[in-house]
Design a protein around this motif. Sequence first.
Motif, PDB file in Angstrom:
ATOM      1  N   ARG B  13       0.845  -1.202   0.000  1.00 44.79           N
ATOM      2  CA  ARG B  13       0.000   0.000   0.000  1.00 44.79           C
ATOM      3  C   ARG B  13       0.879   1.250   0.000  1.00 44.79           C
ATOM      4  O   ARG B  13       0.654   2.185  -0.760  1.00 44.79           O
ATOM      5  N   ASP B  14       1.899   1.228   0.860  1.00 46.36           N
ATOM      6  CA  ASP B  14       2.825   2.371   0.928  1.00 46.36           C
ATOM      7  C   ASP B  14       3.516   2.582  -0.414  1.00 46.36           C
ATOM      8  O   ASP B  14       3.677   3.703  -0.883  1.00 46.36           O
ATOM      9  N   LEU B  15       3.936   1.464  -0.998  1.00 44.11           N
ATOM     10  CA  LEU B  15       4.648   1.555  -2.271  1.00 44.11           C
ATOM     11  C   LEU B  15       3.741   2.155  -3.349  1.00 44.11           C
ATOM     12  O   LEU B  15       4.181   2.983  -4.151  1.00 44.11           O
ATOM     13  N   GLU B  16       2.469   1.754  -3.329  1.00 47.27           N
ATOM     14  CA  GLU B  16       1.541   2.311  -4.319  1.00 47.27           C
ATOM     15  C   GLU B  16       1.417   3.823  -4.186  1.00 47.27           C
ATOM     16  O   GLU B  16       1.359   4.542  -5.180  1.00 47.27           O
ATOM     17  N   THR B  17       1.369   4.281  -2.948  1.00 47.54           N
ATOM     18  CA  THR B  17       1.273   5.730  -2.708  1.00 47.54           C
ATOM     19  C   THR B  17       2.466   6.458  -3.305  1.00 47.54           C
ATOM     20  O   THR B  17       2.319   7.455  -4.026  1.00 47.54           O
ATOM     21  N   VAL B  18       3.638   5.933  -3.019  1.00 48.49           N
ATOM     22  CA  VAL B  18       4.843   6.639  -3.454  1.00 48.49           C
ATOM     23  C   VAL B  18       5.016   6.492  -4.970  1.00 48.49           C
ATOM     24  O   VAL B  18       5.491   7.408  -5.653  1.00 48.49           O
ATOM     25  N   GLN B  19       4.588   5.374  -5.508  1.00 55.21           N
ATOM     26  CA  GLN B  19       4.658   5.207  -6.966  1.00 55.21           C
ATOM     27  C   GLN B  19       3.705   6.167  -7.683  1.00 55.21           C
ATOM     28  O   GLN B  19       4.014   6.647  -8.773  1.00 55.21           O
ATOM     29  N   ALA B  20       2.567   6.439  -7.053  1.00 57.68           N
ATOM     30  CA  ALA B  20       1.633   7.403  -7.644  1.00 57.68           C
ATOM     31  C   ALA B  20       2.287   8.787  -7.719  1.00 57.68           C
ATOM     32  O   ALA B  20       2.156   9.499  -8.721  1.00 57.68           O
ATOM     33  N   MET B  21       3.031   9.139  -6.649  1.00 61.53           N
ATOM     34  CA  MET B  21       3.757  10.428  -6.669  1.00 61.53           C
ATOM     35  C   MET B  21       4.787  10.436  -7.799  1.00 61.53           C
ATOM     36  O   MET B  21       4.961  11.427  -8.497  1.00 61.53           O
ATOM     37  N   LEU B  22       5.484   9.306  -7.942  1.00 64.46           N
ATOM     38  CA  LEU B  22       6.524   9.195  -8.961  1.00 64.46           C
ATOM     39  C   LEU B  22       5.929   9.355 -10.365  1.00 64.46           C
ATOM     40  O   LEU B  22       6.497  10.038 -11.225  1.00 64.46           O
ATOM     41  N   MET B  23       4.777   8.739 -10.582  1.00 63.69           N
ATOM     42  CA  MET B  23       4.137   8.825 -11.898  1.00 63.69           C
ATOM     43  C   MET B  23       3.645  10.251 -12.174  1.00 63.69           C
ATOM     44  O   MET B  23       3.722  10.749 -13.288  1.00 63.69           O
ATOM     45  N   LYS B  24       3.162  10.895 -11.128  1.00 68.16           N
ATOM     46  CA  LYS B  24       2.755  12.298 -11.240  1.00 68.16           C
ATOM     47  C   LYS B  24       3.969  13.153 -11.654  1.00 68.16           C
ATOM     48  O   LYS B  24       3.886  14.002 -12.555  1.00 68.16           O
TER      49      LYS B  24
END
Lengths: 236, 236
Positions: B13-24
């Motif tokens: 879940r944490d990784l998904e959050t940070v990956q969303a930031m990365l994609m942004k």
Amino acid sequence: MNSEPHIMRAFDRDLETVQAMLMKMGSLVEDAIVCAAEALEARDNDLAGRVVRGDAVIDALEEQVNLECARIIALRSPTATDLRTVLTVMKIAAYLERCGDYAKNLAKRSTVLNQTAPIGDSAASVLRMAKLVQQLIRDALDAYIKRDATLATEVRQRDTEVDQMYNALFREFLTHMMEDPRNITACMHLHFIAKNIERVGDHATGIAEQVIYLVTGTLPAEQRPKGDTTAYDRGA
Amino acid sequence: MNSEPHIMRAFDRDLETVQAMLMKMGSLVEDAIVCAAEALEARDNDLAGRVVRGDAVIDALEEQVNLECARIIALRSPTATDLRTVLTVMKIAAYLERCGDYAKNLAKRSTVLNQTAPIGDSAASVLRMAKLVQQLIRDALDAYIKRDATLATEVRQRDTEVDQMYNALFREFLTHMMEDPRNITACMHLHFIAKNIERVGDHATGIAEQVIYLVTGTLPAEQRPKGDTTAYDRGA
């Protein structure tokens, strides 16, 4: 004075190992930048070749630092300041690796420039600039080892000197090119060299900012001093 | 098909959050590069100004990614592949942040160039190059999300196209400068712009190599294809 026997934590031992690698990297990078500039000034292709070949050692050290840092994190599960320190080491290693690339590029270009006539005393100016950024990198790493935010702040300020030298060289190269089109190719290479050294100075600033962040917990609030004004400059 | 109810780990879940930031971040960087080149081609200072101002958002996102990754490491104590993934996210964010800086620099220089006469159809060539690196960054990030080492390897190969475009532009600028010294200043800026886009391509390659490392556990053995030959080139 603390007379207690000093018990070193496993984490601190690990950190010392990885810091030693980082300092070794720093020392190689400092040498590479100045040797590359000396190769240009002395028209010494052998020295340039040594700098080019030496970059592989710097790259390998960065790889080692990254592996060791990952090992420390996995093994010691550091938190708070310890974790921040390990992450800072990785960031500094990345900055140094890029500085090594710039030195290698400078050395390569010097072998090209050695085949053409010198452009004024620009090689001497480049060497002066290289020595200045060498000192900035050294002081930035020193600030890291001593956790000295004041020294780190001073490194950031001093980077403007490098920017001023770059701006002066930029104008000098423009003048040489306009005076004689036969100077154009050499000046293009020299300009890249000057810009790359200026970038090494920016990376010293980047390292200094990491130190400030590590020591104070916040990145410098005010804008980083930016001295390369040529992006807004229509030149001579 | 797995019919078991999917239980998501806290780490994921944490990784998904940070990956969303990365994609942004990735999406902002891709836009910034092409918008900056469009600002140059259309001589649109307003667009250039938006790119310059937008870089602060990219910088802030990198800062967020770093904080979130440090939080994940401290809280979840990831090891092995999980740890490598988090460290990869930080590395990719650092690459993207630098690409944002290059876009900002391009936008700044475009406002200077808009005050001078165009140099042939170089602005159109710059825009083509920008669109090419935009696609490389997109594919490199796609390769990260899909953990696709094949796509990542392809990104590395395709970067040579960018290098070839840069080399062609380098020669074109030299010619324009030699033909008419009044072109020199504009060509110096254009040359920097081309070089900076070429560097964005190198960063896409850097991201691709991180993906290959993450998926396969080893960095690509063969030398990264290097297409900028101008360091060894005495030019026209």
